[in-house]
Write an enzyme that holds these catalytic residues in place. Structure first.
Site, PDB file in Angstrom:
ATOM      1  N   VAL A 103       0.831  -1.203   0.000  1.00  0.00           N
ATOM      2  CA  VAL A 103       0.000   0.000   0.000  1.00  0.00           C
ATOM      3  C   VAL A 103       0.871   1.261   0.000  1.00  0.00           C
ATOM      4  O   VAL A 103       0.382   2.360   0.206  1.00  0.00           O
ATOM      5  CB  VAL A 103      -0.951  -0.004   1.231  1.00  0.00           C
ATOM      6  N   ASP A 104       2.187   1.073  -0.231  1.00  0.00           N
ATOM      7  CA  ASP A 104       3.126   2.195  -0.076  1.00  0.00           C
ATOM      8  C   ASP A 104       3.227   3.111  -1.294  1.00  0.00           C
ATOM      9  O   ASP A 104       3.806   4.193  -1.217  1.00  0.00           O
ATOM     10  CB  ASP A 104       4.528   1.672   0.325  1.00  0.00           C
ATOM     11  N   HIS A 119      -4.454  -4.375  -2.241  1.00  0.00           N
ATOM     12  CA  HIS A 119      -4.804  -4.067  -0.843  1.00  0.00           C
ATOM     13  C   HIS A 119      -4.945  -2.566  -0.594  1.00  0.00           C
ATOM     14  O   HIS A 119      -4.944  -2.123   0.548  1.00  0.00           O
ATOM     15  CB  HIS A 119      -3.765  -4.671   0.121  1.00  0.00           C
ATOM     16  N   CYS A 148     -14.862  12.717   8.116  1.00  0.00           N
ATOM     17  CA  CYS A 148     -15.455  13.062   6.817  1.00  0.00           C
ATOM     18  C   CYS A 148     -16.383  14.266   7.030  1.00  0.00           C
ATOM     19  O   CYS A 148     -16.791  14.547   8.163  1.00  0.00           O
ATOM     20  CB  CYS A 148     -16.242  11.840   6.347  1.00  0.00           C
ATOM     21  N   THR A 188       6.981 -11.970  -1.054  1.00  0.00           N
ATOM     22  CA  THR A 188       5.774 -12.163  -0.247  1.00  0.00           C
ATOM     23  C   THR A 188       5.870 -13.485   0.498  1.00  0.00           C
ATOM     24  O   THR A 188       6.417 -14.454  -0.038  1.00  0.00           O
ATOM     25  CB  THR A 188       4.480 -12.098  -1.096  1.00  0.00           C
ATOM     26  N   GLU A 215      13.990 -16.264   1.418  1.00  0.00           N
ATOM     27  CA  GLU A 215      13.946 -17.611   2.020  1.00  0.00           C
ATOM     28  C   GLU A 215      12.774 -18.398   1.455  1.00  0.00           C
ATOM     29  O   GLU A 215      11.874 -17.813   0.840  1.00  0.00           O
ATOM     30  CB  GLU A 215      13.805 -17.471   3.537  1.00  0.00           C
TER      31      GLU A 215
END
Ligand code: BJW
Length: 249
Positions: A103-104, A119, A148, A188, A215
């Site tokens: 989400v960056d 996401h 809001c 991931t 890994e």
């Protein structure tokens, strides 16, 4: 060059439709903590305890402050050689699709075109009542979390555990998955659905799966080729390998 790297490059030579999936590991070399690594801890909370609708309902201030902490880190971060290599792959494979769980927003900053942020994006906010979205920078920050115009709390426009991914986003992702003949899965842990099921689905359709990770993960059992190391080293090496091969032909 390792045998596994050679096999990956050989496969890419004949690939018609490439799908790339990324997770938190690709942004680790930009200084952004991963979710399940020890660096993902914030004030003794595990990321998984905070990325839920229940956490926000119970304690919106703490969840908002966690996102503020992450925005502080991400705001100073730059795309790394792994992000840039995927942009170069897009130039080499014009139909390339990128599905990122991150989400960056770092992939977007490389200028990549065909990207699905499955996401969401933490630079956007969404009204908890009516779901309307806006950019965080356009919202007056009078309280934590901000509200809001309708008075309801704003939340980050991201997908938390137990929440559904927007149906059009999910549909686009499934389309990209069913069209691809090669899937490259980068950084991931392969434990969060629906993305965790994509490698097996691609294999089921007769496709080829290349994994890039520090890994082994559950995806390693499914992958045709696993390249272990930093994505910021491996992805540029793949790009260079393809360039060298093209120069030979
Ligand atoms: C490097 C590296 C370097 C490090 N180079 N590598 C089916 C079966 C079972 C459960 C479910 C299911 N379907 C749905 C679920 C429930 C749930 C789920 O999957 N739970 C599992 C934990 C079992 N899924 C959902 O709730 C999803 N919704 C959904 O499917 O809706 C329908 C539905 C709902 C409920 C029930 C049934 C159906 C939504 C999931 C949303 C995930 N949201 C988060 C937060 C996003 C917002 C935010 O960022 O704040 O997304 S959680 C978190 O995990 C975040 C990530 O995108 C996601 C994946 O994490 P990722 O990217 O893999 O990070 P890490 O840290 O885990 O791994 C990093 C990896 O990088 C490691 O492997 C390192 O080794 C590696 N690495 N440095 C290369 N330099």
């Amino acid at each position: 060059m390792s045998n596994e790297m050679e096999r990956a490059i050989e496969r890419l030579r004949t690939t018609k439709s490439l799908l790339v999936i990324t997770g938190a590991g690709i942004s680790a070399e930009s200084g952004i903590p991963t979710f399940r690594g020890d660096d993902g801890l914030w004030q003794n909370y595990r990321a998984e305890e905070l990325a839920t609708p229940w956490a926000f309902e119970r304690d919106p201030v703490t969840v908002w402050k966690w996102y503020d902490w992450r925005r502080g880190i991400i705001g100073k971060a730059e795309p790394n050689p792994g992000h840039h290599a995927i942009k170069r792959l897009e130039e080499m494979f014009p139909g390339l699709f990128l599905i990122t769980q991150n989400v960056d927003g770092l992939h977007g900053r490389t200028g990549i075109k065909n990207i699905i942020e499955i996401h969401g994006n933490l630079w956007r906010v969404r009204c908890s009542r009516d779901g309307r979205t806006s950019m965080l920078m356009d919202v007056p920050l009078k309280s934590i979390p901000p509200r809001c115009e309708c008075g309801e709390l704003l939340r980050p426009d991201v997908v938390w555990f137990g929440e559904s991914i927007l149906s059009d986003v999910l549909q686009m992702s499934y389309n990209a998955m069913s069209l691809c003949d090669t899937l490259m899965v980068v950084g991931t842990s392969g434990v969060v659905y629906p993305v965790a099921s994509f490698p097996e689905n691609v294999k089921g359709n007769g496709g080829f799966v290349i994994e890039v990770n520090l890994e082994p993960t559950p995806i390693t059992n499914v992958a045709d080729v696993s390249l272990f190391g930093k994505s910021g080293d491996i992805l540029p090496a793949i790009v260079e390998g393809i360039v060298r091969q093209q120069a030979k032909n």
